[in-house]
Design a protein around this motif. Structure first.
Motif, PDB file in Angstrom:
ATOM      1  N   GLU A  41       0.828  -1.209   0.000  1.00 44.89           N
ATOM      2  CA  GLU A  41       0.000   0.000   0.000  1.00 44.89           C
ATOM      3  C   GLU A  41       0.865   1.263   0.000  1.00 44.89           C
ATOM      4  OE1 GLU A  41      -3.962  -1.612   2.384  1.00 44.89           O
ATOM      5  OE2 GLU A  41      -2.246  -0.816   3.504  1.00 44.89           O
ATOM      6  N   LYS A  42       1.948   1.216   0.744  1.00 45.03           N
ATOM      7  CA  LYS A  42       2.852   2.369   0.760  1.00 45.03           C
ATOM      8  C   LYS A  42       3.471   2.596  -0.611  1.00 45.03           C
ATOM      9  CE  LYS A  42       4.140   2.160   5.660  1.00 45.03           C
ATOM     10  NZ  LYS A  42       5.237   2.019   6.638  1.00 45.03           N
ATOM     11  N   GLU A  43       3.807   1.497  -1.293  1.00 48.57           N
ATOM     12  CA  GLU A  43       4.371   1.628  -2.639  1.00 48.57           C
ATOM     13  C   GLU A  43       3.368   2.255  -3.598  1.00 48.57           C
ATOM     14  OE1 GLU A  43       5.795  -2.164  -3.994  1.00 48.57           O
ATOM     15  OE2 GLU A  43       7.865  -1.529  -3.675  1.00 48.57           O
ATOM     16  N   ILE A  44       2.097   1.863  -3.467  1.00 47.95           N
ATOM     17  CA  ILE A  44       1.055   2.411  -4.351  1.00 47.95           C
ATOM     18  C   ILE A  44       0.884   3.907  -4.101  1.00 47.95           C
ATOM     19  CG2 ILE A  44      -1.414   2.348  -4.870  1.00 47.95           C
ATOM     20  CD1 ILE A  44      -1.331  -0.670  -4.252  1.00 47.95           C
ATOM     21  N   ILE A  45       0.774   4.306  -2.811  1.00 44.69           N
ATOM     22  CA  ILE A  45       0.602   5.728  -2.479  1.00 44.69           C
ATOM     23  C   ILE A  45       1.799   6.529  -2.977  1.00 44.69           C
ATOM     24  CG2 ILE A  45       0.399   7.389  -0.596  1.00 44.69           C
ATOM     25  CD1 ILE A  45      -2.109   5.740  -1.046  1.00 44.69           C
ATOM     26  N   ASN A  46       2.969   5.984  -2.754  1.00 46.24           N
ATOM     27  CA  ASN A  46       4.185   6.684  -3.176  1.00 46.24           C
ATOM     28  C   ASN A  46       4.235   6.806  -4.695  1.00 46.24           C
ATOM     29  OD1 ASN A  46       6.533   8.011  -2.751  1.00 46.24           O
ATOM     30  ND2 ASN A  46       7.759   6.218  -2.263  1.00 46.24           N
ATOM     31  N   GLY A  47       3.804   5.734  -5.411  1.00 49.50           N
ATOM     32  CA  GLY A  47       3.807   5.766  -6.868  1.00 49.50           C
ATOM     33  C   GLY A  47       2.829   6.786  -7.422  1.00 49.50           C
ATOM     34  N   VAL A  48       1.643   6.870  -6.801  1.00 46.88           N
ATOM     35  CA  VAL A  48       0.639   7.843  -7.259  1.00 46.88           C
ATOM     36  C   VAL A  48       1.169   9.265  -7.110  1.00 46.88           C
ATOM     37  CG1 VAL A  48      -1.633   8.812  -6.765  1.00 46.88           C
ATOM     38  CG2 VAL A  48      -1.323   6.331  -6.820  1.00 46.88           C
ATOM     39  N   LEU A  49       1.753   9.573  -5.946  1.00 45.90           N
ATOM     40  CA  LEU A  49       2.245  10.934  -5.711  1.00 45.90           C
ATOM     41  C   LEU A  49       3.451  11.254  -6.588  1.00 45.90           C
ATOM     42  CD1 LEU A  49       1.909  11.120  -1.813  1.00 45.90           C
ATOM     43  CD2 LEU A  49       0.358  12.033  -3.548  1.00 45.90           C
ATOM     44  N   GLN A  50       4.284  10.251  -6.837  1.00 52.05           N
ATOM     45  CA  GLN A  50       5.435  10.488  -7.699  1.00 52.05           C
ATOM     46  C   GLN A  50       5.003  10.726  -9.150  1.00 52.05           C
ATOM     47  OE1 GLN A  50       8.567  10.957  -6.910  1.00 52.05           O
ATOM     48  NE2 GLN A  50       8.174  10.617  -4.719  1.00 52.05           N
ATOM     49  N   SER A  51       3.882  10.071  -9.546  1.00 53.46           N
ATOM     50  CA  SER A  51       3.409  10.251 -10.926  1.00 53.46           C
ATOM     51  C   SER A  51       2.946  11.678 -11.182  1.00 53.46           C
ATOM     52  CB  SER A  51       2.269   9.262 -11.221  1.00 53.46           C
ATOM     53  OG  SER A  51       1.091   9.616 -10.503  1.00 53.46           O
ATOM     54  N   LEU A  52       2.449  12.365 -10.121  1.00 48.70           N
ATOM     55  CA  LEU A  52       2.015  13.756 -10.285  1.00 48.70           C
ATOM     56  C   LEU A  52       3.188  14.677 -10.606  1.00 48.70           C
ATOM     57  CD1 LEU A  52      -0.515  14.046  -7.313  1.00 48.70           C
ATOM     58  CD2 LEU A  52      -1.024  13.645  -9.731  1.00 48.70           C
ATOM     59  N   VAL A  53       4.355  14.251 -10.210  1.00 43.07           N
ATOM     60  CA  VAL A  53       5.554  15.035 -10.504  1.00 43.07           C
ATOM     61  C   VAL A  53       6.172  14.584 -11.826  1.00 43.07           C
ATOM     62  CG1 VAL A  53       7.834  15.704  -9.661  1.00 43.07           C
ATOM     63  CG2 VAL A  53       5.969  15.341  -8.039  1.00 43.07           C
ATOM     64  N   ALA A  54       6.152  13.268 -12.068  1.00 42.74           N
ATOM     65  CA  ALA A  54       6.824  12.725 -13.248  1.00 42.74           C
ATOM     66  C   ALA A  54       6.176  13.185 -14.545  1.00 42.74           C
ATOM     67  CB  ALA A  54       6.831  11.200 -13.170  1.00 42.74           C
ATOM     68  N   VAL A  68       8.965  12.416   4.871  1.00 41.59           N
ATOM     69  CA  VAL A  68      10.119  11.890   4.143  1.00 41.59           C
ATOM     70  C   VAL A  68       9.723  10.679   3.300  1.00 41.59           C
ATOM     71  CG1 VAL A  68      12.381  10.794   4.424  1.00 41.59           C
ATOM     72  CG2 VAL A  68      11.759  12.760   5.848  1.00 41.59           C
ATOM     73  N   GLU A  69       8.778   9.907   3.793  1.00 44.25           N
ATOM     74  CA  GLU A  69       8.402   8.664   3.117  1.00 44.25           C
ATOM     75  C   GLU A  69       7.528   8.905   1.885  1.00 44.25           C
ATOM     76  OE1 GLU A  69       6.839   4.204   4.423  1.00 44.25           O
ATOM     77  OE2 GLU A  69       6.593   5.924   5.777  1.00 44.25           O
ATOM     78  N   PHE A  70       6.649   9.918   1.925  1.00 43.72           N
ATOM     79  CA  PHE A  70       5.674  10.079   0.846  1.00 43.72           C
ATOM     80  C   PHE A  70       5.788  11.398   0.074  1.00 43.72           C
ATOM     81  CE2 PHE A  70       3.476   7.265   3.921  1.00 43.72           C
ATOM     82  CZ  PHE A  70       3.313   6.159   3.110  1.00 43.72           C
TER      83      PHE A  70
END
Length: 692
Positions: A75-88, A149-151
């Motif tokens: 779940e942490k990987e999914i949340i992190n991936g979603v937020l990173q996609s907004l930047v990518a 730091v994590e998200f």
């Protein structure tokens, strides 16, 4: 997406990138490389239509994590991936702010949700008590830092932290500060440490806690006992305790270090009836350490006590009074208790000189040199007079240089008892030839001897001053004498006589009738107390202390010090306004004592009179130079001498003219005053009127 881009790397390099170059020239339509095309499609067909649902799910997951429902690694990987996609997806956008999409879709709503969450959380935690509240708030802040730091992106860290501090600390600042007096008074270290960490996050939040901390230290210090040794040791122990406390609890924060120093300064410089006793207490404590080092040697305990004492000494304002009292106690010690100091005492004095500077160090060094010389001289003279006089073997002399020792010659005349005359004459006779050129002045007011009492059932040996001995010796053949008789025999002045008699009456060696204790009356009868008793067979009889001389000496020393400071400043600055000069003098003299503005102005006027300074305009002074200052000392004498020669010359010249007038009018009657006034003017007046 990077894997797909790498798969089509050849296509990107050989076809799309050359076409993009042509696009820049405006020849064909825009073409995207594979990665850019994929990100564009993700933004258009995934993020744009699903952003509301995506935001709800992400905020919900983060809220669950805050409330203790931990997420799985997946779940942490999914949340992190979603937020990173907004930047990518903004990677290939030609924008100054590459985080604009991230901030618009996620960050703004997230900060609003964070603010509301911690507002409610702070109110809930505060109901459990301030102590638990502060502990929980620090935990929440640490957890939020880890979560950021994590998200989150780095730019969001400060924003989230600021909102958390505002909702949980700033909004509840009053509740935390209201708890400060209680936790300070009870010295609850954990609560104080937590309060310090939280209040430090706010603007000026530490002032209340620091003020309470300083007042607590001040109260602890003022509650110490008033005995000199116990007072100083109590202050030292409290200072050591709260120095460690400030370090471990408040991390030596400057605000709390300052509060501690202000509190100890108030304790050390406290006054009783307008007078500060701490300088005397500190000097007494130094004398106590000297005694201890003489008995036990300069061990680790004494060294540690002296080091801690030096830490407390820096808070004292009247350091000159402390140095003066230390100087006097050391002189008393060398004169009446021990001629030669031990190695432990010498080591202690070396540290004291290092801490107090050259002003006291020079005096101590000269006094020790005089004591060593006196000890060797007395030993030598005893060897020389061993055959001539046995009485000299119990006689010792201190040869002291004037202005080195804090002693003042008594203004009272004194008739030396016959029992003491022979020893003094022998010393003057055998005084070394190389010192014969020096003037010897006997200081009977500082001399002392041992008197043995044989008229009582128990034998006593009492050490007392020479004036006391002289009065007591008069009762060898009689049991009573009047004050007039005793004063006539001893030749003491009234003040010194009354002081000496009072000390003997207070010790109960002499007695006076009740209600007739006026020693200034010659008829007052003083009797020998034949019923005297003491549990000690050998003791010292102290005189009544005189403090006026010490006070006047300190004032004189301060004036000389301030004059030297003013000259040093003016020599450097040449011209200064009065207010600026006073401020600089106050700044320099603060290390020794707190000088008053009136005393500084008095010293300025003195220097103007000595022609070291001159007043160039209103409240502005200029430096005249050392030469002019020295000239000021001799100016009056030089002017008088020059004027005197002029007057004599004019008088001789005009007197001859006057005689010529008299001879010319020998047969004519005239008024002498008329002729004198015509020659001398109004400077000389002859009162009788005569006729020639």
């Amino acid at each position: 997406m990077e894997d797909v881009n790498n798969l089509y790397k050849y296509l990107n390099d050989k076809y799309i990138k050359p076409q993009r170059t042509a696009v820049l020239c405006g020849t064909v339509h825009c073409m995207m490389i594979i990665e850019e095309l994929g990100l564009h499609l993700w933004k258009k067909y995934v993020i744009a239509p699903l952003k509301a649902e995506m935001l709800t799910l992400v905020l919900g997951a983060l809220h669950d994590d805050r409330t203790g429902l931990s997420m799985t690694f997946k779940e942490k990987e999914i949340i992190n991936g979603v937020l990173q996609s907004l930047v990518a997806v903004e990677k290939y956008e030609k924008k100054e702010n590459s985080l604009k999409l991230y901030e618009m879709i996620f960050e703004v709503p997230f900060l609003e949700e964070t603010s509301e969450h911690y507002r409610l959380e702070a109110s809930r935690l505060l109901q459990e008590g301030v102590s638990k509240f502060m502990n929980k708030i620090l935990e929440r802040l640490d957890e939020e830092d880890v979560r950021s730091v994590e998200f989150l992106q780095i730019s969001s860290y400060i924003k989230v932290r600021r909102i958390c501090e505002e909702r949980m600390v700033v909004d509840k600042l009053e509740a935390i500060q209201n708890e400060c007096p209680t936790i300070v008074q009870n010295e609850r270290k954990d609560d104080l440490r937590n309060a310090f960490k939280l209040l430090k996050l706010t603007q000026g939040g530490l002032s209340v806690l620091a003020s309470q901390y300083g007042e607590h230290i001040k109260k602890q210090g003022l509650d110490t006992v008033t005995s000199p040794i116990q007072f100083v040791e109590g202050i030292i122990n409290i200072h050591s305790k709260y120095t460690l406390f400030t370090n471990t609890v408040f991390s030596n924060d400057p605000v709390f270090v300052s509060a501690r120093d202000i509190a100890f300064s108030a304790v050390v410089n406290q006054t009783t009836k307008g007078r500060c006793k701490t300088p005397q207490f500190f000097a007494t404590y130094c004398d106590y350490l000297l005694n201890k080092s003489r008995k036990d040697g300069f061990n680790t305990e004494v060294d540690e006590k002296l080091t801690k004492f030096m830490d407390v000494l820096r808070y004292l304002n009247e350091k000159d009074v402390f140095e003066n009292n230390t100087w006097r106690l050391l002189a008393k010690r060398l004169l009446f208790h021990s001629e030669i100091i031990s190695e432990g005492e010498e080591a202690l004095l070396d540290k004291l000189k290092l801490a107090c500077g050259n002003h006291l160090g020079t005096k101590i060094r000269q006094m020790l040199a005089d004591s060593t010389f006196s000890f060797d001289l007395t030993k030598k003279l005893k060897e020389m007079t061993k055959i001539d006089s046995e009485s000299f073997q119990v006689f010792s002399v201190h040869v002291l240089r004037s202005r080195t020792w804090p002693i003042e010659q008594s203004t009272s005349s004194f008739a030396v008892p016959r029992e003491l005359e022979k020893s003094a004459e022998l010393f003057e006779h055998y005084y070394p030839e190389e010192l014969k050129g020096r003037q010897i002045t006997w200081l009977y007011n500082l001399s002392e001897g041992d008197v043995q009492l044989n008229y009582l059932n128990k034998q006593y040996t009492i050490t007392m001053g020479t004036f006391q001995i002289a009065i007591l010796l008069e009762f060898q053949k009689t049991d009573s004498k009047t004050c007039g008789e005793l004063m006539g025999i001893t030749k003491l002045n009234p003040a010194q006589f009354q002081n000496t008699i009072q000390s003997l009456v207070n010790s109960k060696l002499l007695a006076v009738a009740a209600g007739k204790q006026d020693y200034s009356q010659p008829s007052t009868v003083i009797s020998l107390n034949t019923d005297f008793w003491s549990s000690r067979s050998k003791f010292r009889l102290e005189t009544i202390p005189e403090t006026e001389a010490t006070t006047s000496f300190i004032i004189k020393d301060r004036k000389e010090y301030l004059q030297a400071v003013i000259v040093r400043i003016m020599k450097s600055k040449k011209n200064l306004h009065q207010n600026v000069l006073i401020q600089e003098v106050l700044s320099i003299s603060k290390s020794r004592f707190d000088a008053s503005v009136e005393l500084i102005q008095e010293c300025i006027k003195t220097l103007i009179g000595k022609k070291y300074l001159e007043e160039t305009s209103t409240n502005e002074y200029s430096f005249c130079g050392i030469e002019n200052g020295l000239a000021g000392l001799y100016g009056l004498v030089a002017d008088l001498s020059e004027n005197f020669h002029k007057v004599i010359y004019n008088f001789r010249h005009e007197y001859r003219s006057f005689l010529r007038i008299i001879r010319a009018r020998r047969s004519t009657s005239c008024n002498i005053n008329e002729k004198v006034e015509s020659v001398f003017g109004d400077d000389l007046l002859i009162s009788p009127t005569g006729v020639v």
